[in-house]
Design a protein around this motif. Structure first.
Motif, short mmCIF file in Angstrom:
data_model
loop_
_atom_site.label_atom_id
_atom_site.label_comp_id
_atom_site.label_asym_id
_atom_site.label_seq_id
_atom_site.Cartn_x
_atom_site.Cartn_y
_atom_site.Cartn_z
N GLU A 322 -0.51 22.37 -7.73
CA GLU A 322 -0.18 23.85 -7.69
C GLU A 322 -0.61 24.61 -6.71
N GLY A 342 2.39 23.78 -4.10
CA GLY A 342 3.07 25.16 -4.65
C GLY A 342 2.63 26.18 -3.65
N ALA A 343 1.30 26.34 -3.51
CA ALA A 343 0.88 27.59 -2.53
C ALA A 343 -0.44 27.04 -1.88
N ILE A 365 3.49 29.22 -10.36
CA ILE A 365 3.55 27.95 -9.20
C ILE A 365 3.88 26.85 -10.02
N PRO A 376 7.30 28.32 -6.32
CA PRO A 376 6.80 29.35 -6.79
C PRO A 376 8.00 30.18 -7.63
#
Lengths: 436, 436
Positions: A322, A342-343, A365, A376
């Protein structure tokens, strides 16, 4: 925190689908709301939240929203306003236009982008009442242009009657003015199917407990839902250049979320590995949520020593975390190799809480390795697209025979005839391009 | 076809969730593939398709792909190539770039757009083997940049051994070269979890029978899936300017798909209503798939007479049809009022089969009223986004206190400390903006 090699490490992932009893309860609640509307909604609110309401007390009044401001600190209002500015500015860059492709023969093709009409945001009560999540769900919908955004939240917070004032201020700052004091599966069902007091929505988003998650699954199809979030995760990919104290603090900021959260350091540096392990121990002792963070670190935490940064990247891509922090001498140089995350937080100052609260990107996310195929929350989650086809007569006369050919090969004679009837009528004489 | 007023009309919608027995069967198949891999895959292929294969015969050979060309007409190849050019050109316009927002303090925020790595496309056998659907699933994935696209399709077609050559040619034209002769729930499970012969994918798309649909639901989460399609629908919104024969032909082209397809005319014109009803009867008699189309028209078809076009638009928005044709004097003038429709066809020459086969927009479109919140398949379905946060030291020193404020209000002290440890270390002396 256990230091281990990448071959020793095995990822533990669990997804909660609820017990058969929980599933049955949720099915019953949803069916009752669908059938009885407000009557069932008030009954469940009394039963589960211990709060007796009349239908006209369901909606939070403008006065209550105003009063919430006097119950929070000025510094909180200032901080959440600054965060909202950043979140708006980031999401505004995601907005897309409808577009058209105008062809010389007069044909127009295109994609029309429109906002959803009405969106419901669930905000949990109790300890999981996070004002920042209100912004992260509401602002992308607003930027998308959703004209009606409605919030639901339980009528009591952690044993106390009334909605958390921080949540109400966050809602007001985000610009939500339609708020109902209902929670649980009954709130989700009310949003999906509507009651006398609550108009139904097109999409429901926001986190919640297992009953909320199961109810979202149950109503999916009648409305859209966001993804069902799993426990939070962070992977830090770091080399010798990283400051052990920062890395340990970032790992613990994830671990304190819940016992099932996962915090993992991946590094080729033995020195960093052991320094971070020691820092984690030291910092853990001072954390108010020490027992949660310790349980998380012991069950789902790891420090993985890899041969080199390249192997580290392949571990990261396999985990598809994530949150990913890259704390190396040249983090931008590694960005191109990251396939799944995700990030992505780069460099020593991009501590994960910067993204959780403030920088602008969304903090909702994909978890549980789903960053492999999902993204996200952003403005795209609150729009719908329609294809546009305006075919010209010239184009139809030119392409009609190919369309008929393909339709006949699929055995769909009715499709072929819909084109043929036009070619027959328009092709002879009606064709302005025909010779006189 | 029954002519009725909008108040008389009630939409029939049904969604198939399978019987408990079908659900049980699918669960068993998925579990067996997960556990036994190829062994189970070959066993089910023998049981359900009546075809005995060895593992190395699972994959379609380049020779077979080549040979398929000699079994189809030249005119088919020409037509499908022309369609592929249009579909590519339309979807290429949907491709988006990763972007960055570079701030004066050195902070960089952005969104990274990447293709999924590996996508599986299911292609049904038998009568539902549609070459056009191969293009509509594969091309958007290709344009997104998906490096590995793999196709699965049952080893026998409608009682005949071997894969339909039109499907193989469509696959080759689309550029798919990894094709396995497996179908049903076992093929979906193999794509999701992998076997010795088939590498797992990140997303599965494509239509199929109830077992395929249930298997997709079952594996969702381990991989992404596309939406589960319901029966096809068309609504034609027309006025006096429409040609009754064209309208009837377009309604029937939808009705011939299957008995549960829905074809609806909405018009303020009594004259058009009765003329179309008569034309439907006349054209029905000549349709090869007359019995299917008639069943569809009788159960789910309708001609709805409305007061005026405005009421017609509100009926359309309530139905949220998969396909909408607007055949009025000025169709573009109504486009702004259409809130819910998957694909919008304007004017007399935009017959729905133009979009099904040829114009370029995707023919996989939300059914069952889900156009209210979902969209036709496009390039976005084959990408994933990652947020990018590269916070500068200057920005962290500036914003740190707001972040700490928000974290503490949420009771997440670990989050606050991850920022605080940096402010403490870097703020004093380390701050290049501090006064000397």
């Amino acid at each position: 925190m256990k230091v281990q090699s990448s071959s020793e490490f095995k990822l533990q992932r669990e997804v909660e689908y609820g017990t058969p009893e929980q599933n049955q309860t949720v099915k019953e609640i949803v069916a009752a709301i669908k059938k009885e509307g407000d009557t069932a909604l008030l009954r469940y609110t009394e039963r589960f939240d211990g709060v007796t309401l009349t239908p006209d007390a369901l909606r939070v009044t403008p006065k209550e929203l105003e009063a919430a401001y006097s119950r929070v600190e000025e510094s909180f209002v200032t901080a959440i306003r600054a965060a909202a500015v950043n979140i708006r500015s980031f999401h505004a860059r995601q907005k897309r236009n409808s577009w058209m492709d105008l062809q010389p023969d007069g044909t127009i093709l295109g994609q029309i982008i429109r906002p959803l009409k009405r969106v419901g945001v669930y905000v949990p009560g109790g300890k999981a009442a996070y004002p920042s999540s209100v912004l992260m769900n509401v602002i992308p919908a607003q930027i998308a242009g959703v004209p009606e955004i409605v919030m639901v939240t339980p009528p009591a917070t952690g044993g106390k009657a009334g909605i958390d004032p921080y949540i109400l201020v966050a809602a007001a700052e985000a610009g939500v003015h339609e708020i109902y004091r209902v929670g649980g599966a009954q709130a989700i069902a009310a949003l999906a199917f509507g009651t006398e007091s609550i108009e139904p929505v097109d999409k429901i988003c926001g986190p919640g407990n297992i009953y909320v998650a199961l109810a979202k699954r149950e109503v999916y199809g009648a409305v859209d839902i966001d993804s069902i979030a799993g426990p939070s995760e962070i992977v830090v990919l770091a080399d010798d250049s990283a400051e052990p104290g920062y890395v340990a603090a970032d790992l613990l900021s994830q671990a304190e979320h819940d016992e099932m959260a996962s915090a993992i350091l991946v590094t080729p540096s033995h020195e960093l590995a052991y320094a971070v392990a020691a820092e984690v121990e030291r910092q853990l002792l001072e954390l108010p949520r020490q027992s949660i963070a310790r349980a998380s670190v012991e069950a789902y935490g790891a420090i993985i020593i890899v041969e080199d940064i390249e192997e580290g990247i392949s571990v990261v891509n396999r985990l598809a975390p994530e949150h990913l922090e890259i704390v190396t001498a040249d983090p931008m140089g590694l960005l191109g190799s990251i396939e799944n995350a995700g990030a992505i937080f780069l460099g020593p100052y991009s501590s994960e809480p910067v993204g959780d609260y403030f920088a602008g990107p969304n903090h909702i996310i994909p978890t549980n390795g789903t960053a492999r195929f999902s993204s996200p929350v952003d403005v795209d989650d609150f729009i719908k697209k329609s294809s546009l086809i305006y075919y010209s007569k010239e184009a139809l006369l030119r392409d009609g025979h190919s369309i008929i050919e393909l339709a006949r090969r699929e055995g769909l004679e009715g499709h072929a005839r819909a084109i043929e009837i036009r070619l027959e009528n328009e092709g002879k004489g009606g064709d302005s391009h025909g010779e006189q």
